[in-house]
Motif scaffolding. Structure first.
Motif, PDB file in Angstrom:
ATOM      1  N   ARG A  25       0.821  -1.222   0.000  1.00 17.98           N
ATOM      2  CA  ARG A  25       0.000   0.000   0.000  1.00 17.98           C
ATOM      3  C   ARG A  25       0.853   1.270   0.000  1.00 17.98           C
ATOM      4  NH1 ARG A  25      -5.263  -0.081   1.250  1.00 17.98           N
ATOM      5  NH2 ARG A  25      -5.131   1.986   2.193  1.00 17.98           N
ATOM      6  N   ASN A  26       1.959   1.205   0.750  1.00 15.48           N
ATOM      7  CA  ASN A  26       2.765   2.420   0.869  1.00 15.48           C
ATOM      8  C   ASN A  26       3.349   2.878  -0.474  1.00 15.48           C
ATOM      9  OD1 ASN A  26       3.757   4.554   2.467  1.00 15.48           O
ATOM     10  ND2 ASN A  26       5.801   3.638   2.369  1.00 15.48           N
ATOM     11  N   TYR A  27       3.606   1.920  -1.347  1.00 11.70           N
ATOM     12  CA  TYR A  27       4.076   2.277  -2.692  1.00 11.70           C
ATOM     13  C   TYR A  27       3.015   3.158  -3.375  1.00 11.70           C
ATOM     14  CZ  TYR A  27       5.477   1.722  -7.584  1.00 11.70           C
ATOM     15  OH  TYR A  27       5.833   1.959  -8.885  1.00 11.70           O
ATOM     16  N   GLY A  28       1.759   2.813  -3.158  1.00 19.46           N
ATOM     17  CA  GLY A  28       0.656   3.613  -3.709  1.00 19.46           C
ATOM     18  C   GLY A  28       0.658   5.027  -3.143  1.00 19.46           C
ATOM     19  N   THR A  58      -9.399  12.921   9.827  1.00 14.67           N
ATOM     20  CA  THR A  58      -9.387  12.691  11.275  1.00 14.67           C
ATOM     21  C   THR A  58      -9.680  11.215  11.576  1.00 14.67           C
ATOM     22  OG1 THR A  58     -11.678  13.507  11.265  1.00 14.67           O
ATOM     23  CG2 THR A  58      -9.993  15.037  12.031  1.00 14.67           C
ATOM     24  N   GLU A  59     -10.309  10.522  10.621  1.00 16.10           N
ATOM     25  CA  GLU A  59     -10.626   9.095  10.797  1.00 16.10           C
ATOM     26  C   GLU A  59      -9.445   8.200  10.405  1.00 16.10           C
ATOM     27  OE1 GLU A  59     -12.799  11.347   9.326  1.00 16.10           O
ATOM     28  OE2 GLU A  59     -13.946  11.392  11.197  1.00 16.10           O
ATOM     29  N   ASN A  60      -8.510   8.751   9.618  1.00 17.49           N
ATOM     30  CA  ASN A  60      -7.405   7.912   9.111  1.00 17.49           C
ATOM     31  C   ASN A  60      -6.442   7.444  10.206  1.00 17.49           C
ATOM     32  OD1 ASN A  60      -7.203   9.567   5.860  1.00 17.49           O
ATOM     33  ND2 ASN A  60      -8.224   7.667   6.410  1.00 17.49           N
ATOM     34  N   TRP A  61      -6.528   8.044  11.414  1.00 14.06           N
ATOM     35  CA  TRP A  61      -5.695   7.557  12.534  1.00 14.06           C
ATOM     36  C   TRP A  61      -6.050   6.122  12.907  1.00 14.06           C
ATOM     37  CZ3 TRP A  61      -1.692  10.537  13.512  1.00 14.06           C
ATOM     38  CH2 TRP A  61      -1.797  11.922  13.339  1.00 14.06           C
ATOM     39  N   GLU A  67       0.908   1.806   8.800  1.00 18.67           N
ATOM     40  CA  GLU A  67       0.493   2.626   7.652  1.00 18.67           C
ATOM     41  C   GLU A  67       0.456   4.114   8.046  1.00 18.67           C
ATOM     42  OE1 GLU A  67      -3.067   1.471   5.514  1.00 18.67           O
ATOM     43  OE2 GLU A  67      -2.898   3.221   4.176  1.00 18.67           O
ATOM     44  N   VAL A  68      -0.055   4.395   9.248  1.00 20.85           N
ATOM     45  CA  VAL A  68      -0.092   5.793   9.712  1.00 20.85           C
ATOM     46  C   VAL A  68       1.341   6.332   9.791  1.00 20.85           C
ATOM     47  CG1 VAL A  68      -0.650   7.320  11.658  1.00 20.85           C
ATOM     48  CG2 VAL A  68      -2.289   5.563  10.950  1.00 20.85           C
ATOM     49  N   ASP A  69       2.258   5.514  10.346  1.00 21.31           N
ATOM     50  CA  ASP A  69       3.661   5.955  10.455  1.00 21.31           C
ATOM     51  C   ASP A  69       4.248   6.248   9.076  1.00 21.31           C
ATOM     52  OD1 ASP A  69       3.448   5.625  13.129  1.00 21.31           O
ATOM     53  OD2 ASP A  69       4.616   3.770  13.248  1.00 21.31           O
ATOM     54  N   ALA A  70       3.978   5.342   8.141  1.00 20.63           N
ATOM     55  CA  ALA A  70       4.525   5.524   6.785  1.00 20.63           C
ATOM     56  C   ALA A  70       3.947   6.790   6.149  1.00 20.63           C
ATOM     57  CB  ALA A  70       4.217   4.305   5.928  1.00 20.63           C
ATOM     58  N   ALA A 128      -5.427  19.397   3.130  1.00 18.87           N
ATOM     59  CA  ALA A 128      -6.212  19.026   4.312  1.00 18.87           C
ATOM     60  C   ALA A 128      -5.529  17.842   4.984  1.00 18.87           C
ATOM     61  CB  ALA A 128      -7.639  18.681   3.895  1.00 18.87           C
ATOM     62  N   ILE A 129      -5.030  18.079   6.181  1.00 16.76           N
ATOM     63  CA  ILE A 129      -4.247  17.049   6.874  1.00 16.76           C
ATOM     64  C   ILE A 129      -4.692  17.014   8.336  1.00 16.76           C
ATOM     65  CG2 ILE A 129      -2.279  18.679   7.044  1.00 16.76           C
ATOM     66  CD1 ILE A 129      -0.429  16.234   6.916  1.00 16.76           C
ATOM     67  N   ASN A 130      -4.999  15.826   8.815  1.00 14.03           N
ATOM     68  CA  ASN A 130      -5.783  15.671  10.051  1.00 14.03           C
ATOM     69  C   ASN A 130      -7.000  16.587   9.968  1.00 14.03           C
ATOM     70  OD1 ASN A 130      -6.540  14.562  12.496  1.00 14.03           O
ATOM     71  ND2 ASN A 130      -5.549  16.186  13.663  1.00 14.03           N
ATOM     72  N   TYR A 131      -7.681  16.467   8.846  1.00 11.06           N
ATOM     73  CA  TYR A 131      -8.867  17.269   8.573  1.00 11.06           C
ATOM     74  C   TYR A 131     -10.120  16.408   8.661  1.00 11.06           C
ATOM     75  CZ  TYR A 131     -12.420  19.994   6.272  1.00 11.06           C
ATOM     76  OH  TYR A 131     -13.592  20.659   6.011  1.00 11.06           O
ATOM     77  N   GLY A 132     -11.125  16.946   9.307  1.00 12.48           N
ATOM     78  CA  GLY A 132     -12.466  16.364   9.298  1.00 12.48           C
ATOM     79  C   GLY A 132     -13.414  17.543   9.320  1.00 12.48           C
TER      80      GLY A 132
END
Ligand code: IPE
Ligand code: IPE
Ligand code: MG
Length: 234
Positions: A25-28, A58-61, A67-70, A128-132
């Motif tokens: 996934r990270n390659y994507g 905000t949900e991606n955490w 994956e979050v770290d990458a 938009a980063i850590n955006y909800g």
């Protein structure tokens, strides 16, 4: 071709695109970030003045921590590169979302990006980063409430226009066209207030494969629509 002033994008499908190529996934995500640089230039060359992209919700955490770290590592690199591209391409960058949950060094890089690009007169580029959107509205409501409590404003004076000025998108006109790549037909908590009269365009094409031709296709579709409010197509 009538080019929309403001295009908002939900860049989705990095993971599925990578999987379809037998890659992690990270390659994507890496290829998706590269593609964003290309699309920024294409958008400006086509005459788009505002481009707003959804990088991390905000949900991606809730995604697996590796994956979050990458993704955070990628954002660090992307932000540093963006300082240079903003300078070279005269882009003015704004950050939407709540930066406080991000690592301090990433927060600092984002501040530098905004600060060093604030007088640029080319593409207005919002990330938009850590955006909800619900989080953004709640943060705005808190600020309005504080202003009322401290006597700087009275509730009766609050209008739609005034409230818009409390959102992260203050100064940014509402999007004319929303594009979501990779087939999902939902907003995923993106710009709920700002998209009230925006035209929507959904495509099956995953983000890393979304190119200038696809962007033109979206604009052509937009051109074929009769808009009632929120923007004029001559
Ligand atoms: C979009 O791609 C990028 C982010 C949300 C960070 P995805 O990671 O959502 O890819 P899919 O939707 O799982 O394919
Ligand atoms: C929306 O995509 C958020 C971003 C593009 C950053 P997601 O892939 O996270 O959305 P859902 O989970 O499918 O709704
Ligand atoms: Mg997705």
């Amino acid at each position: 071709m009538n080019v929309p002033n403001h295009v908002a994008i939900i860049l989705d499908g990095n993971g599925r695109w990578a999987k379809s190529k037998g890659m992690p996934r990270n390659y994507g995500h890496v290829r998706g970030a590269k593609n964003l640089e290309v699309i920024c230039e294409d958008a400006w060359n086509l005459g788009i003045k505002y481009l707003t992209v959804y990088l991390f919700s905000t949900e991606n955490w809730k995604r697996p921590s590796d994956e979050v770290d990458a993704l955070m590592k990628l954002f660090r690199r992307y932000t540093k590169t963006c300082v240079k591209t903003a300078r070279d391409n005269n882009m003015k960058v704004r950050v939407l979302g709540d930066p406080s949950a991000l690592a301090p060094d990433l927060q600092a890089s984002l501040r530098e990006l905004v600060e060093t690009s604030k007088d640029n007169t080319g593409l207005n580029f919002q990330i938009a980063i850590n955006y909800g959107s619900r989080d953004e509205i709640i943060r705005a409501v808190r600020k309005v409430a504080e202003d009322c409590m401290e006597g700087r404003r009275s509730p009766g004076t609050i209008t739609e226009e005034l409230f818009s000025g409390y959102l992260d998108t203050a100064e940014v006109p509402d999007p004319d066209l929303l594009i979501r790549t990779s087939g999902e037909l939902r907003l995923s908590n993106y710009l709920l207030w700002q998209l009230a009269y925006t035209e929507f365009y959904f495509t099956e094409v995953p983000w890393p494969a979304f190119n200038k031709e696809e962007l033109i296709k979206a604009i052509e579709k937009y051109n074929g629509r009769a808009r009632r409010y929120g923007g004029v197509i001559e």
